[in-house]
Write an enzyme that holds these catalytic residues in place. Structure first.
Site, PDB file in Angstrom:
ATOM      1  N   ASP A 160      -1.032  -6.128  -0.293  1.00 46.28           N
ATOM      2  CA  ASP A 160      -1.371  -5.497   0.992  1.00 46.28           C
ATOM      3  C   ASP A 160      -2.868  -5.296   1.156  1.00 46.28           C
ATOM      4  O   ASP A 160      -3.550  -4.889   0.215  1.00 46.28           O
ATOM      5  CB  ASP A 160      -0.713  -4.112   1.065  1.00 46.28           C
ATOM      6  CG  ASP A 160       0.494  -4.107   1.977  1.00 46.28           C
ATOM      7  OD1 ASP A 160       0.627  -5.013   2.817  1.00 46.28           O
ATOM      8  OD2 ASP A 160       1.312  -3.170   1.846  1.00 46.28           O
TER       9      ASP A 160
ATOM     10  N   ASP B   8       0.850  -1.199   0.000  1.00 46.57           N
ATOM     11  CA  ASP B   8       0.000   0.000   0.000  1.00 46.57           C
ATOM     12  C   ASP B   8       0.886   1.250   0.000  1.00 46.57           C
ATOM     13  O   ASP B   8       0.402   2.376  -0.102  1.00 46.57           O
ATOM     14  CB  ASP B   8      -1.021  -0.006   1.148  1.00 46.57           C
ATOM     15  CG  ASP B   8      -0.382  -0.044   2.522  1.00 46.57           C
ATOM     16  OD1 ASP B   8       0.860  -0.193   2.607  1.00 46.57           O
ATOM     17  OD2 ASP B   8      -1.127   0.072   3.523  1.00 46.57           O
ATOM     18  N   SER B   9       2.210   1.037   0.024  1.00 46.96           N
ATOM     19  CA  SER B   9       3.158   2.123  -0.223  1.00 46.96           C
ATOM     20  C   SER B   9       2.930   2.706  -1.614  1.00 46.96           C
ATOM     21  O   SER B   9       3.437   3.785  -1.915  1.00 46.96           O
ATOM     22  CB  SER B   9       4.603   1.611  -0.102  1.00 46.96           C
ATOM     23  OG  SER B   9       4.786   0.458  -0.897  1.00 46.96           O
TER      24      SER B   9
ATOM     25  N   GLU C  23      -1.289  -5.558   8.661  1.00 50.04           N
ATOM     26  CA  GLU C  23      -0.424  -4.997   9.699  1.00 50.04           C
ATOM     27  C   GLU C  23      -0.973  -5.237  11.102  1.00 50.04           C
ATOM     28  O   GLU C  23      -2.173  -5.099  11.329  1.00 50.04           O
ATOM     29  CB  GLU C  23      -0.258  -3.485   9.470  1.00 50.04           C
ATOM     30  CG  GLU C  23       0.425  -3.156   8.148  1.00 50.04           C
ATOM     31  CD  GLU C  23       0.670  -1.660   7.956  1.00 50.04           C
ATOM     32  OE1 GLU C  23       0.399  -0.858   8.881  1.00 50.04           O
ATOM     33  OE2 GLU C  23       1.134  -1.293   6.859  1.00 50.04           O
TER      34      GLU C  23
ATOM     35  N   GLU D 143       9.371  -4.551  10.314  1.00 53.49           N
ATOM     36  CA  GLU D 143       9.777  -3.232   9.790  1.00 53.49           C
ATOM     37  C   GLU D 143      10.214  -2.306  10.920  1.00 53.49           C
ATOM     38  O   GLU D 143       9.543  -2.198  11.957  1.00 53.49           O
ATOM     39  CB  GLU D 143       8.600  -2.594   9.022  1.00 53.49           C
ATOM     40  CG  GLU D 143       8.957  -1.197   8.492  1.00 53.49           C
ATOM     41  CD  GLU D 143       7.999  -0.668   7.447  1.00 53.49           C
ATOM     42  OE1 GLU D 143       7.038  -1.374   7.076  1.00 53.49           O
ATOM     43  OE2 GLU D 143       8.227   0.469   6.978  1.00 53.49           O
TER      44      GLU D 143
ATOM     45  N   LYS E 147      -1.289  -9.424   2.830  1.00 51.21           N
ATOM     46  CA  LYS E 147      -0.518  -9.011   4.010  1.00 51.21           C
ATOM     47  C   LYS E 147      -1.336  -8.003   4.797  1.00 51.21           C
ATOM     48  O   LYS E 147      -1.995  -7.137   4.209  1.00 51.21           O
ATOM     49  CB  LYS E 147       0.819  -8.377   3.590  1.00 51.21           C
ATOM     50  CG  LYS E 147       1.599  -7.753   4.750  1.00 51.21           C
ATOM     51  CD  LYS E 147       3.033  -7.448   4.372  1.00 51.21           C
ATOM     52  CE  LYS E 147       3.236  -6.114   3.695  1.00 51.21           C
ATOM     53  NZ  LYS E 147       2.766  -4.944   4.463  1.00 51.21           N
TER      54      LYS E 147
HETATM   55  O1  KIV Z   1       3.531  -1.128   1.629  1.00 47.17           O
HETATM   56  C1  KIV Z   1       4.685  -1.562   1.632  1.00 47.17           C
HETATM   57  O2  KIV Z   1       5.496  -1.321   0.717  1.00 47.17           O
HETATM   58  C2  KIV Z   1       5.109  -2.370   2.764  1.00 47.17           C
HETATM   59  C3  KIV Z   1       6.574  -2.601   2.928  1.00 47.17           C
HETATM   60  C4  KIV Z   1       7.186  -1.385   3.504  1.00 47.17           C
HETATM   61  C5  KIV Z   1       6.858  -3.811   3.714  1.00 47.17           C
HETATM   62  O3  KIV Z   1       4.301  -2.776   3.535  1.00 47.17           O
END
Ligand code: KIV
Length: 267
Positions: free
Chosen positions: A83, A44-45, A114, A182, A112
C-alpha cells in the site's frame, strides 16, 4: 514460483478466483507463503491491525517499507502488493519516488493506491510509466474516512454507482493491473467486475468479484468487532490468551520449566 501480473489476468480470464490476504511481518509472511493464498497485500491497515492507531492515516512510507521487507523475508516467492500510505501519492512526482522506494527497498512487486479521481489517475499513469505495476482501490477507501464521515458503504445512490463505474474504467485505462473494491453493494461489485478486463478483488463487495482480500487479523480472530463482510476462520486471540494463561499458571506453580526444558538439570 512467484505468480505474476500475467498469471492474475489469466486467472480472471479462466474464471479462477484470486485469493489475497494482508500480512505485515516475517512470521505471517511465512505462513501465507505455505498456504494456497495467491498474493499478499502489505496493507496500510497495519496501522490499525498491528500498530494500534485509530485510522490508517498515521502510517508513513518508512513504516510500509519496514513491514514489506519483513514480510518478504518470510515469503520470498510470493507476489506482494504494498500500500501507498496517506498523502504519499497525491502528486505524480512524489508518487513515483515513493512507489520506487516500496519496490526497491520494500521488495514489493506492485503498489496499491486509493481513489479514482483525476489526480489519482495521473499518479497511476506516472507510476505505471516507471514500469511499476499498480493496483487501484475504490469504494470505501479507508484513507477517506474523515471525508466519508466514518466507514460507510459507498456507491449506494445511482449517481455514486455511476461514478464508481467511471472511476473503475479510468483506473483500468490508466494501466492498473488489478482493482480492489471495498465496501460497496454486491450489484456494483458485479457490474464493475463484468465491465473490467483486469481482475477485481473484493472486500465487502459481494460474491461476484474476481477475487477476495481479508485483513489477516480480522480473519484470525484478533479484531473485537469485525465488519459484516469478515469471516473469522480461527479464534487465535482466544487461543493466545489461553496459552498465555497456561504459561503464567505453570510458572507460578513451578511446573514450568520442567526437567526437559532445563540444561544440565540438577539430579
Ligand atoms: O490496508 C488494507 O488492508 C487494505 C485492504 C482493506 C484492501 O487496503
Amino acid at each position: 514460483m512467484t505468480k505474476t501480473v500475467t498469471d492474475f489476468q489469466k486467472m480472471k480470464d479462466q474464471g479462477e478466483k484470486i485469493v489475497m490476504v494482508t500480512a505485515y511481518d516475517y512470521a505471517m509472511g511465512k505462513a501465507v507463503a505455505q498456504s494456497a493464498v495467491d498474493l499478499i497485500l502489505i496493507g496500510d491497515s497495519v496501522g490499525m491491525a498491528v500498530l494500534g492507531y485509530e485510522t490508517t492515516l498515521d502510517v508513513d512510507v518508512e513504516q510500509m517499507i519496514h513491514h514489506s521487507m519483513a514480510t518478504r523475508r518470510g515469503a520470498p516467492d510470493t507476489f506482494i502488493v504494498c500500500d501507498m500510505p496517506f498523502m504519499s501519492y497525491h502528486n505524480p512526482e512524489v508518487a513515483k519516488e515513493n512507489a520506487a522506494d516500496l519496490i526497491v527497498l520494500g521488495k514489493a512487486n506492485a503498489v496499491k493506491l486509493e481513489g479514482g479521481t483525476p489526480s489519482r489517475i495521473a499518479a497511476i499513469e506516472a507510476i505505471v510509466d516507471c514500469e511499476i505495476p499498480v493496483c487501484g482501490h475504490i469504494g470505501l477507501t479507508p484513507q477517506s474516512v474523515h471525508r466519508f464521515g466514518g466507514y460507510k458503504v459507498q456507491g449506494k445512490s445511482s449517481d455514486a454507482h455511476t461514478e464508481l463505474i467511471r472511476q473503475a474504467l479510468a483506473i483500468q485505462e490508466a494501466g492498473a493491473f488489478m482493482l480492489v473494491l471495498e465496501g460497496i453493494p454486491e450489484l456494483l461489485g458485479k457490474e464493475i467486475s463484468e465491465q473490467l478486463r483486469i481482475p477485481t478483488i473484493g472486500i465487502g463487495a459481494g460474491r461476484y468479484t474476481d477475487g477476495q482480500v481479508l485483513v489477516l487479523q480480522d480473519m484470525l480472530g484478533f479484531t473485537a468487532k469485525p465488519a459484516k463482510f469478515v469471516k473469522v476462520y480461527a479464534e487465535l486471540e482466544k487461543l493466545s490468551i489461553e496459552a498465555l494463561d497456561a504459561y503464567a499458571s505453570e510458572v507460578k506453580d513451578g511446573s514450568f520449566p520442567a526437567e526437559k526444558n532445563t540444561y544440565y538439570p540438577i539430579k
